[in-house]
Design a protein around this motif. Structure first.
Motif, PDB file in Angstrom:
ATOM      1  N   TYR A  48     -53.948 101.882   4.145  1.00  0.00           N
ATOM      2  CA  TYR A  48     -54.553 101.077   5.208  1.00  0.00           C
ATOM      3  C   TYR A  48     -53.847 101.303   6.541  1.00  0.00           C
ATOM      4  O   TYR A  48     -54.501 101.455   7.582  1.00  0.00           O
ATOM      5  CB  TYR A  48     -54.495  99.594   4.835  1.00  0.00           C
ATOM      6  CG  TYR A  48     -55.164  98.685   5.849  1.00  0.00           C
ATOM      7  CD1 TYR A  48     -56.539  98.522   5.851  1.00  0.00           C
ATOM      8  CD2 TYR A  48     -54.409  97.999   6.796  1.00  0.00           C
ATOM      9  CE1 TYR A  48     -57.159  97.691   6.783  1.00  0.00           C
ATOM     10  CE2 TYR A  48     -55.016  97.171   7.731  1.00  0.00           C
ATOM     11  CZ  TYR A  48     -56.396  97.016   7.711  1.00  0.00           C
ATOM     12  OH  TYR A  48     -57.001  96.199   8.641  1.00  0.00           O
ATOM     13  N   PHE A  49     -52.532 101.353   6.519  1.00  0.00           N
ATOM     14  CA  PHE A  49     -51.784 101.508   7.769  1.00  0.00           C
ATOM     15  C   PHE A  49     -51.661 102.974   8.198  1.00  0.00           C
ATOM     16  O   PHE A  49     -51.738 103.276   9.390  1.00  0.00           O
ATOM     17  CB  PHE A  49     -50.404 100.875   7.636  1.00  0.00           C
ATOM     18  CG  PHE A  49     -50.453  99.380   7.543  1.00  0.00           C
ATOM     19  CD1 PHE A  49     -50.848  98.614   8.623  1.00  0.00           C
ATOM     20  CD2 PHE A  49     -50.131  98.728   6.359  1.00  0.00           C
ATOM     21  CE1 PHE A  49     -50.914  97.226   8.547  1.00  0.00           C
ATOM     22  CE2 PHE A  49     -50.189  97.343   6.267  1.00  0.00           C
ATOM     23  CZ  PHE A  49     -50.585  96.595   7.364  1.00  0.00           C
ATOM     24  N   ILE A  51     -43.750 104.434   7.811  1.00  0.00           N
ATOM     25  CA  ILE A  51     -44.931 105.212   7.460  1.00  0.00           C
ATOM     26  C   ILE A  51     -44.871 106.590   8.106  1.00  0.00           C
ATOM     27  O   ILE A  51     -45.166 107.608   7.470  1.00  0.00           O
ATOM     28  CB  ILE A  51     -46.204 104.466   7.891  1.00  0.00           C
ATOM     29  CG1 ILE A  51     -46.349 103.171   7.089  1.00  0.00           C
ATOM     30  CG2 ILE A  51     -47.441 105.342   7.721  1.00  0.00           C
ATOM     31  CD1 ILE A  51     -47.477 102.278   7.538  1.00  0.00           C
ATOM     32  N   ALA A  52     -44.475 106.636   9.369  1.00  0.00           N
ATOM     33  CA  ALA A  52     -44.380 107.920  10.074  1.00  0.00           C
ATOM     34  C   ALA A  52     -43.369 108.846   9.401  1.00  0.00           C
ATOM     35  O   ALA A  52     -43.616 110.052   9.247  1.00  0.00           O
ATOM     36  CB  ALA A  52     -43.999 107.683  11.531  1.00  0.00           C
ATOM     37  N   LEU A  53     -42.239 108.296   8.988  1.00  0.00           N
ATOM     38  CA  LEU A  53     -41.215 109.101   8.329  1.00  0.00           C
ATOM     39  C   LEU A  53     -41.703 109.640   6.990  1.00  0.00           C
ATOM     40  O   LEU A  53     -41.468 110.803   6.647  1.00  0.00           O
ATOM     41  CB  LEU A  53     -39.942 108.270   8.138  1.00  0.00           C
ATOM     42  CG  LEU A  53     -39.146 107.957   9.404  1.00  0.00           C
ATOM     43  CD1 LEU A  53     -38.118 106.866   9.137  1.00  0.00           C
ATOM     44  CD2 LEU A  53     -38.455 109.208   9.937  1.00  0.00           C
ATOM     45  N   LEU A  54     -42.391 108.798   6.224  1.00  0.00           N
ATOM     46  CA  LEU A  54     -42.902 109.247   4.934  1.00  0.00           C
ATOM     47  C   LEU A  54     -43.990 110.298   5.104  1.00  0.00           C
ATOM     48  O   LEU A  54     -44.054 111.267   4.334  1.00  0.00           O
ATOM     49  CB  LEU A  54     -43.435 108.056   4.127  1.00  0.00           C
ATOM     50  CG  LEU A  54     -42.443 107.454   3.132  1.00  0.00           C
ATOM     51  CD1 LEU A  54     -41.205 106.922   3.863  1.00  0.00           C
ATOM     52  CD2 LEU A  54     -43.107 106.341   2.326  1.00  0.00           C
ATOM     53  N   PHE A  63     -65.571 103.076  10.713  1.00  0.00           N
ATOM     54  CA  PHE A  63     -66.349 101.862  10.460  1.00  0.00           C
ATOM     55  C   PHE A  63     -66.653 101.059  11.716  1.00  0.00           C
ATOM     56  O   PHE A  63     -67.301 100.014  11.652  1.00  0.00           O
ATOM     57  CB  PHE A  63     -65.619 100.988   9.427  1.00  0.00           C
ATOM     58  CG  PHE A  63     -65.525 101.642   8.072  1.00  0.00           C
ATOM     59  CD1 PHE A  63     -66.662 101.813   7.293  1.00  0.00           C
ATOM     60  CD2 PHE A  63     -64.314 102.110   7.592  1.00  0.00           C
ATOM     61  CE1 PHE A  63     -66.584 102.432   6.048  1.00  0.00           C
ATOM     62  CE2 PHE A  63     -64.230 102.730   6.360  1.00  0.00           C
ATOM     63  CZ  PHE A  63     -65.375 102.889   5.584  1.00  0.00           C
ATOM     64  N   GLY A  64     -66.184 101.545  12.857  1.00  0.00           N
ATOM     65  CA  GLY A  64     -66.485 100.873  14.113  1.00  0.00           C
ATOM     66  C   GLY A  64     -65.909  99.479  14.211  1.00  0.00           C
ATOM     67  O   GLY A  64     -66.499  98.588  14.827  1.00  0.00           O
ATOM     68  N   ARG A  65     -64.732  99.292  13.619  1.00  0.00           N
ATOM     69  CA  ARG A  65     -64.065  97.988  13.647  1.00  0.00           C
ATOM     70  C   ARG A  65     -62.598  98.177  13.980  1.00  0.00           C
ATOM     71  O   ARG A  65     -61.999  99.193  13.620  1.00  0.00           O
ATOM     72  CB  ARG A  65     -64.195  97.278  12.295  1.00  0.00           C
ATOM     73  CG  ARG A  65     -65.610  96.895  11.916  1.00  0.00           C
ATOM     74  CD  ARG A  65     -65.664  96.327  10.510  1.00  0.00           C
ATOM     75  NE  ARG A  65     -64.793  95.181  10.343  1.00  0.00           N
ATOM     76  CZ  ARG A  65     -64.629  94.535   9.179  1.00  0.00           C
ATOM     77  NH1 ARG A  65     -65.265  94.963   8.095  1.00  0.00           N
ATOM     78  NH2 ARG A  65     -63.819  93.499   9.110  1.00  0.00           N
ATOM     79  N   ASP A  66     -62.044  97.203  14.655  1.00  0.00           N
ATOM     80  CA  ASP A  66     -60.616  97.237  14.969  1.00  0.00           C
ATOM     81  C   ASP A  66     -59.848  96.697  13.768  1.00  0.00           C
ATOM     82  O   ASP A  66     -59.701  95.488  13.611  1.00  0.00           O
ATOM     83  CB  ASP A  66     -60.321  96.404  16.218  1.00  0.00           C
ATOM     84  CG  ASP A  66     -58.835  96.409  16.579  1.00  0.00           C
ATOM     85  OD1 ASP A  66     -58.084  97.181  15.952  1.00  0.00           O
ATOM     86  OD2 ASP A  66     -58.440  95.634  17.466  1.00  0.00           O
ATOM     87  N   LEU A  67     -59.371  97.605  12.942  1.00  0.00           N
ATOM     88  CA  LEU A  67     -58.660  97.206  11.730  1.00  0.00           C
ATOM     89  C   LEU A  67     -57.169  97.014  11.967  1.00  0.00           C
ATOM     90  O   LEU A  67     -56.424  96.744  11.026  1.00  0.00           O
ATOM     91  CB  LEU A  67     -58.878  98.251  10.635  1.00  0.00           C
ATOM     92  CG  LEU A  67     -60.336  98.436  10.199  1.00  0.00           C
ATOM     93  CD1 LEU A  67     -60.449  99.546   9.163  1.00  0.00           C
ATOM     94  CD2 LEU A  67     -60.911  97.126   9.640  1.00  0.00           C
ATOM     95  N   ALA A  68     -56.741  97.113  13.229  1.00  0.00           N
ATOM     96  CA  ALA A  68     -55.330  96.930  13.551  1.00  0.00           C
ATOM     97  C   ALA A  68     -55.040  95.556  14.131  1.00  0.00           C
ATOM     98  O   ALA A  68     -53.875  95.215  14.357  1.00  0.00           O
ATOM     99  CB  ALA A  68     -54.872  98.001  14.537  1.00  0.00           C
ATOM    100  N   ASN A  69     -56.071  94.740  14.374  1.00  0.00           N
ATOM    101  CA  ASN A  69     -55.811  93.426  14.957  1.00  0.00           C
ATOM    102  C   ASN A  69     -55.321  92.462  13.878  1.00  0.00           C
ATOM    103  O   ASN A  69     -55.534  92.691  12.678  1.00  0.00           O
ATOM    104  CB  ASN A  69     -57.051  92.874  15.681  1.00  0.00           C
ATOM    105  CG  ASN A  69     -58.216  92.625  14.747  1.00  0.00           C
ATOM    106  OD1 ASN A  69     -58.075  91.976  13.714  1.00  0.00           O
ATOM    107  ND2 ASN A  69     -59.397  93.118  15.095  1.00  0.00           N
TER     108      ASN A  69
END
Length: 218
Positions: free
Chosen positions: A170-171, A106-109, A181-187
Protein backbone atom coordinates in the motif's frame (compact mmCIF):
# COMPACT_ATOMS: atom_id res chain seq x y z
CA UNK A 1 43.17 12.75 13.44
CA UNK A 2 40.57 10.07 14.16
CA UNK A 3 38.88 10.49 17.51
CA UNK A 4 39.28 7.44 19.71
CA UNK A 5 37.25 8.14 22.85
CA UNK A 6 34.37 5.68 23.21
CA UNK A 7 31.69 8.33 23.65
CA UNK A 8 33.04 10.30 20.70
CA UNK A 9 33.33 7.15 18.63
CA UNK A 10 29.77 6.09 19.41
CA UNK A 11 28.52 9.59 18.74
CA UNK A 12 30.31 9.78 15.41
CA UNK A 13 29.00 6.40 14.33
CA UNK A 14 25.47 7.43 15.27
CA UNK A 15 25.72 10.67 13.30
CA UNK A 16 27.08 8.86 10.27
CA UNK A 17 24.36 6.22 10.43
CA UNK A 18 21.63 8.84 10.67
CA UNK A 19 23.08 10.82 7.78
CA UNK A 20 23.58 7.66 5.71
CA UNK A 21 20.02 6.51 6.39
CA UNK A 22 18.69 9.78 5.00
CA UNK A 23 21.10 9.74 2.08
CA UNK A 24 20.50 6.14 1.04
CA UNK A 25 16.73 6.49 1.43
CA UNK A 26 16.72 9.56 -0.80
CA UNK A 27 19.19 8.47 -3.48
CA UNK A 28 19.84 4.76 -3.02
CA UNK A 29 23.20 3.07 -2.67
CA UNK A 30 24.37 4.10 -6.11
CA UNK A 31 23.22 7.70 -5.91
CA UNK A 32 24.32 8.59 -2.39
CA UNK A 33 27.85 9.93 -2.04
CA UNK A 34 30.15 9.36 0.93
CA UNK A 35 31.26 12.98 1.04
CA UNK A 36 27.63 14.16 1.14
CA UNK A 37 26.86 11.74 3.97
CA UNK A 38 29.90 12.93 5.94
CA UNK A 39 29.00 16.57 5.33
CA UNK A 40 25.44 15.95 6.53
CA UNK A 41 26.87 14.33 9.67
CA UNK A 42 29.33 17.20 10.16
CA UNK A 43 32.30 14.83 10.09
CA UNK A 44 35.34 14.04 7.98
CA UNK A 45 34.50 11.46 5.32
CA UNK A 46 37.55 9.41 6.32
CA UNK A 47 35.61 8.45 9.43
CA UNK A 48 33.18 6.54 7.21
CA UNK A 49 36.00 4.26 6.09
CA UNK A 50 37.51 4.14 9.57
CA UNK A 51 34.30 3.02 11.29
CA UNK A 52 32.57 1.06 8.53
CA UNK A 53 35.23 0.05 6.02
CA UNK A 54 33.41 0.93 2.81
CA UNK A 55 30.30 2.55 1.40
CA UNK A 56 28.70 -0.88 0.99
CA UNK A 57 29.46 -1.76 4.60
CA UNK A 58 27.91 1.52 5.72
CA UNK A 59 24.83 0.68 3.66
CA UNK A 60 24.57 -2.71 5.36
CA UNK A 61 24.98 -1.08 8.78
CA UNK A 62 22.06 1.22 7.98
CA UNK A 63 19.89 -1.72 6.92
CA UNK A 64 20.77 -3.63 10.07
CA UNK A 65 19.96 -0.59 12.18
CA UNK A 66 16.51 0.02 10.70
CA UNK A 67 15.60 -3.64 11.13
CA UNK A 68 16.91 -3.59 14.69
CA UNK A 69 14.72 -0.55 15.44
CA UNK A 70 11.52 -2.18 14.24
CA UNK A 71 12.29 -5.41 16.09
CA UNK A 72 13.01 -3.41 19.26
CA UNK A 73 9.70 -1.57 18.99
CA UNK A 74 7.89 -4.86 18.43
CA UNK A 75 9.39 -6.20 21.65
CA UNK A 76 8.12 -3.13 23.50
CA UNK A 77 4.57 -4.13 22.55
CA UNK A 78 4.80 -6.95 25.15
CA UNK A 79 2.68 -9.20 22.95
CA UNK A 80 3.37 -12.18 25.18
CA UNK A 81 1.41 -10.52 27.97
CA UNK A 82 -1.75 -10.17 25.88
CA UNK A 83 -4.54 -12.54 24.95
CA UNK A 84 -3.75 -14.22 21.59
CA UNK A 85 -6.32 -12.27 19.57
CA UNK A 86 -5.31 -8.96 21.12
CA UNK A 87 -1.63 -9.72 20.54
CA UNK A 88 -2.18 -10.45 16.85
CA UNK A 89 -4.34 -7.37 16.30
CA UNK A 90 -1.77 -5.16 18.02
CA UNK A 91 1.09 -6.57 15.94
CA UNK A 92 -0.80 -6.06 12.68
CA UNK A 93 -1.70 -2.48 13.60
CA UNK A 94 1.85 -1.74 14.71
CA UNK A 95 3.32 -3.11 11.47
CA UNK A 96 1.03 -0.87 9.45
CA UNK A 97 1.67 2.20 11.60
CA UNK A 98 5.43 1.74 11.45
CA UNK A 99 5.48 1.78 7.67
CA UNK A 100 3.12 4.74 7.60
CA UNK A 101 5.52 6.68 9.83
CA UNK A 102 8.78 5.55 8.17
CA UNK A 103 8.74 6.03 4.40
CA UNK A 104 12.54 5.91 4.49
CA UNK A 105 12.33 2.28 5.61
CA UNK A 106 10.31 1.47 2.51
CA UNK A 107 12.75 3.36 0.29
CA UNK A 108 15.71 1.47 1.76
CA UNK A 109 14.05 -1.90 1.29
CA UNK A 110 13.09 -1.07 -2.28
CA UNK A 111 16.69 -0.15 -3.00
CA UNK A 112 18.10 -3.28 -1.37
CA UNK A 113 15.67 -5.45 -3.31
CA UNK A 114 16.98 -3.75 -6.44
CA UNK A 115 20.42 -5.02 -5.43
CA UNK A 116 19.09 -8.55 -5.03
CA UNK A 117 19.21 -8.45 -1.23
CA UNK A 118 22.94 -9.12 -1.44
CA UNK A 119 23.86 -6.88 1.49
CA UNK A 120 21.36 -8.38 3.93
CA UNK A 121 22.40 -11.84 2.76
CA UNK A 122 25.84 -11.30 4.29
CA UNK A 123 24.55 -9.85 7.55
CA UNK A 124 25.68 -11.95 10.47
CA UNK A 125 22.85 -11.05 12.82
CA UNK A 126 19.80 -10.73 10.58
CA UNK A 127 18.50 -14.28 11.10
CA UNK A 128 19.00 -14.13 14.86
CA UNK A 129 17.25 -10.76 14.93
CA UNK A 130 14.09 -12.14 13.33
CA UNK A 131 13.94 -15.59 14.91
CA UNK A 132 12.44 -14.36 18.22
CA UNK A 133 9.59 -12.67 16.35
CA UNK A 134 8.73 -15.84 14.45
CA UNK A 135 8.95 -17.80 17.70
CA UNK A 136 6.57 -15.33 19.38
CA UNK A 137 4.12 -15.61 16.50
CA UNK A 138 4.27 -19.39 16.73
CA UNK A 139 3.63 -19.24 20.47
CA UNK A 140 0.73 -16.81 20.03
CA UNK A 141 -0.88 -18.92 17.32
CA UNK A 142 -0.50 -22.05 19.44
CA UNK A 143 -2.10 -20.35 22.46
CA UNK A 144 -4.90 -19.00 20.29
CA UNK A 145 -5.58 -22.42 18.80
CA UNK A 146 -5.67 -24.01 22.26
CA UNK A 147 -8.21 -21.39 23.33
CA UNK A 148 -10.25 -21.96 20.18
CA UNK A 149 -9.90 -18.36 18.98
CA UNK A 150 -7.22 -18.75 16.27
CA UNK A 151 -6.60 -21.28 13.54
CA UNK A 152 -4.13 -24.03 14.34
CA UNK A 153 -2.76 -24.41 10.81
CA UNK A 154 -1.25 -20.95 10.31
CA UNK A 155 2.44 -20.90 9.44
CA UNK A 156 4.08 -18.08 11.48
CA UNK A 157 6.55 -17.21 8.71
CA UNK A 158 3.84 -17.02 6.05
CA UNK A 159 1.71 -14.99 8.43
CA UNK A 160 4.49 -12.48 9.06
CA UNK A 161 5.13 -12.08 5.33
CA UNK A 162 1.41 -11.53 4.73
CA UNK A 163 1.15 -8.92 7.50
CA UNK A 164 4.16 -7.06 6.16
CA UNK A 165 3.02 -7.32 2.55
CA UNK A 166 -0.48 -5.99 3.13
CA UNK A 167 0.92 -2.74 4.51
CA UNK A 168 4.13 -2.55 2.49
CA UNK A 169 2.45 -2.74 -0.91
CA UNK A 170 0.00 0.00 0.00
CA UNK A 171 2.75 2.46 0.89
CA UNK A 172 5.41 1.41 -1.62
CA UNK A 173 2.91 1.71 -4.49
CA UNK A 174 0.74 4.49 -3.10
CA UNK A 175 1.34 6.94 -5.92
CA UNK A 176 0.61 4.49 -8.71
CA UNK A 177 -2.44 3.14 -6.90
CA UNK A 178 -3.73 6.69 -6.40
CA UNK A 179 -3.23 7.43 -10.10
CA UNK A 180 -4.86 4.20 -11.25
CA UNK A 181 -7.97 4.55 -9.11
CA UNK A 182 -8.21 8.32 -9.22
CA UNK A 183 -8.18 8.65 -5.44
CA UNK A 184 -5.79 10.22 -2.97
CA UNK A 185 -4.72 7.14 -1.05
CA UNK A 186 -2.07 9.07 0.88
CA UNK A 187 -4.42 11.28 2.91
CA UNK A 188 -5.10 10.43 6.58
CA UNK A 189 -8.66 9.26 5.92
CA UNK A 190 -7.57 6.79 3.24
CA UNK A 191 -4.68 5.53 5.36
CA UNK A 192 -7.01 5.04 8.32
CA UNK A 193 -9.46 3.07 6.18
CA UNK A 194 -6.66 0.88 4.88
CA UNK A 195 -5.39 0.29 8.41
CA UNK A 196 -8.79 -0.92 9.58
CA UNK A 197 -9.11 -3.15 6.54
CA UNK A 198 -5.69 -4.74 7.05
CA UNK A 199 -6.32 -5.51 10.73
CA UNK A 200 -9.80 -6.91 10.00
CA UNK A 201 -8.50 -8.89 7.03
CA UNK A 202 -5.74 -10.62 8.96
CA UNK A 203 -7.91 -11.33 11.98
CA UNK A 204 -10.63 -12.80 9.76
CA UNK A 205 -8.04 -15.04 8.10
CA UNK A 206 -6.91 -16.29 11.51
CA UNK A 207 -10.42 -17.04 12.74
CA UNK A 208 -11.14 -20.76 13.24
CA UNK A 209 -13.03 -22.23 10.32
CA UNK A 210 -16.42 -23.90 10.64
CA UNK A 211 -17.69 -26.95 8.83
CA UNK A 212 -21.07 -27.25 7.13
CA UNK A 213 -22.74 -28.11 10.43
CA UNK A 214 -21.46 -24.91 11.99
CA UNK A 215 -18.95 -26.73 14.17
CA UNK A 216 -15.60 -25.08 14.67
CA UNK A 217 -12.39 -26.85 13.85
CA UNK A 218 -9.12 -25.03 14.35
Amino acid sequence: MVRTGKSERDGSRRLLLEAARAGFAAKGLMGARVDEIARRAGLNKQLVYHYFGSKDDLYLAVLERVYAEIREQERSLSLGDLAPQDAMARLVAFSFDYLAAHPDFIALLNDENGHGGRHLARSRGMHEMHSPLIALLRQTLKAGAAAGVLRADSDPLQLYISIAGLAYFYFSNNRTLSAIFGRDLANPRSIGARRRHVVDFVMAALRPRTNRRGLRHV
